[in-house]
Scaffold this motif. Structure first.
Motif, mmCIF file in Angstrom:
data_model
loop_
_atom_site.group_PDB
_atom_site.id
_atom_site.type_symbol
_atom_site.label_atom_id
_atom_site.label_comp_id
_atom_site.label_asym_id
_atom_site.label_seq_id
_atom_site.Cartn_x
_atom_site.Cartn_y
_atom_site.Cartn_z
ATOM 1 N N UNK A 12 -36.290 -11.729 -22.887
ATOM 2 C CA UNK A 12 -37.225 -11.495 -21.781
ATOM 3 C C UNK A 12 -36.503 -11.089 -20.495
ATOM 4 N N UNK A 13 -37.261 -10.457 -19.621
ATOM 5 C CA UNK A 13 -36.785 -10.085 -18.289
ATOM 6 C C UNK A 13 -37.494 -10.957 -17.260
ATOM 7 N N UNK A 14 -36.738 -11.481 -16.311
ATOM 8 C CA UNK A 14 -37.294 -12.241 -15.202
ATOM 9 C C UNK A 14 -36.915 -11.496 -13.922
ATOM 10 N N UNK A 15 -37.913 -10.999 -13.223
ATOM 11 C CA UNK A 15 -37.690 -10.251 -11.992
ATOM 12 C C UNK A 15 -37.995 -11.156 -10.800
ATOM 13 N N UNK A 16 -37.057 -11.214 -9.852
ATOM 14 C CA UNK A 16 -37.241 -12.015 -8.647
ATOM 15 C C UNK A 16 -37.138 -11.109 -7.431
ATOM 16 N N UNK A 17 -37.986 -11.364 -6.459
ATOM 17 C CA UNK A 17 -38.102 -10.534 -5.274
ATOM 18 C C UNK A 17 -38.305 -11.456 -4.076
ATOM 19 N N UNK A 18 -38.012 -10.980 -2.875
ATOM 20 C CA UNK A 18 -38.262 -11.802 -1.685
ATOM 21 C C UNK A 18 -39.693 -11.622 -1.171
ATOM 22 N N UNK A 19 -40.470 -10.778 -1.835
ATOM 23 C CA UNK A 19 -41.904 -10.625 -1.543
ATOM 24 C C UNK A 19 -42.631 -10.404 -2.865
ATOM 25 N N UNK A 20 -43.938 -10.381 -2.830
ATOM 26 C CA UNK A 20 -44.719 -10.196 -4.055
ATOM 27 C C UNK A 20 -44.435 -8.821 -4.659
ATOM 28 N N UNK A 21 -44.378 -8.764 -5.986
ATOM 29 C CA UNK A 21 -44.206 -7.481 -6.655
ATOM 30 C C UNK A 21 -45.502 -6.691 -6.611
ATOM 31 N N UNK A 22 -45.375 -5.375 -6.503
ATOM 32 C CA UNK A 22 -46.555 -4.515 -6.521
ATOM 33 C C UNK A 22 -47.028 -4.344 -7.955
ATOM 34 N N UNK A 23 -48.289 -3.990 -8.112
ATOM 35 C CA UNK A 23 -48.820 -3.707 -9.441
ATOM 36 C C UNK A 23 -48.051 -2.556 -10.085
ATOM 37 N N UNK A 24 -47.700 -1.555 -9.269
ATOM 38 C CA UNK A 24 -46.947 -0.408 -9.796
ATOM 39 C C UNK A 24 -45.618 -0.856 -10.398
ATOM 40 N N UNK A 25 -44.889 -1.729 -9.698
ATOM 41 C CA UNK A 25 -43.605 -2.226 -10.191
ATOM 42 C C UNK A 25 -43.793 -2.981 -11.508
ATOM 43 N N UNK B 148 -46.301 -2.906 -13.715
ATOM 44 C CA UNK B 148 -46.769 -2.048 -14.808
ATOM 45 C C UNK B 148 -45.648 -1.150 -15.319
ATOM 46 N N UNK B 149 -44.875 -0.577 -14.395
ATOM 47 C CA UNK B 149 -43.797 0.334 -14.790
ATOM 48 C C UNK B 149 -42.711 -0.389 -15.584
ATOM 49 N N UNK B 150 -42.294 -1.559 -15.131
ATOM 50 C CA UNK B 150 -41.218 -2.271 -15.815
ATOM 51 C C UNK B 150 -41.678 -2.867 -17.143
ATOM 52 N N UNK B 151 -42.860 -3.407 -17.173
ATOM 53 C CA UNK B 151 -43.327 -4.013 -18.428
ATOM 54 C C UNK B 151 -43.582 -2.969 -19.510
ATOM 55 N N UNK B 152 -43.872 -1.729 -19.105
ATOM 56 C CA UNK B 152 -44.129 -0.680 -20.097
ATOM 57 C C UNK B 152 -42.854 -0.169 -20.768
ATOM 58 N N UNK B 153 -41.693 -0.546 -20.247
ATOM 59 C CA UNK B 153 -40.425 -0.047 -20.783
ATOM 60 C C UNK B 153 -39.827 -0.930 -21.870
ATOM 61 N N UNK B 154 -40.464 -2.061 -22.153
ATOM 62 C CA UNK B 154 -39.900 -3.007 -23.121
ATOM 63 C C UNK B 154 -41.010 -3.686 -23.908
#
Length: 81
Positions: free
Chosen positions: A51-64, A66-72
């Protein structure tokens, strides 16, 4: 390193290590993250599906997300650090 002659090395079919890719990123870095995931998937993770765990200092956008989850086919999780 030389292994014991009577022992066979572990394979993906026998042992799956509990692991995850932790990615510290921002929404604005989507293009670079996209490239990194594509490389990781083509060379390694399509076989293991860690699995991938993405961490950000603000909320992730829907675009981010959707784009990342579609690659795996692996699970993707998103959190605010």
């Amino acid at each position: 390193m030389v292994g014991h002659p009577n022992l066979t090395p572990p394979t993906a079919d026998k042992i799956k290590v509990k692991a995850a890719f932790v990615v510290l990123t921002r929404n604005s870095e989507l293009d670079g993250v996209r490239q990194a995931i594509q490389q990781m998937e083509s060379r390694f993770n399509r076989k293991f599906e860690y699995p991938y765990v993405f961490l950000n200092d603000e909320e992730f956008t829907d675009e981010f997300m959707e784009a990342t989850s579609s690659l795996t086919n692996a699970e993707t999780k998103y959190g605010k650090d």
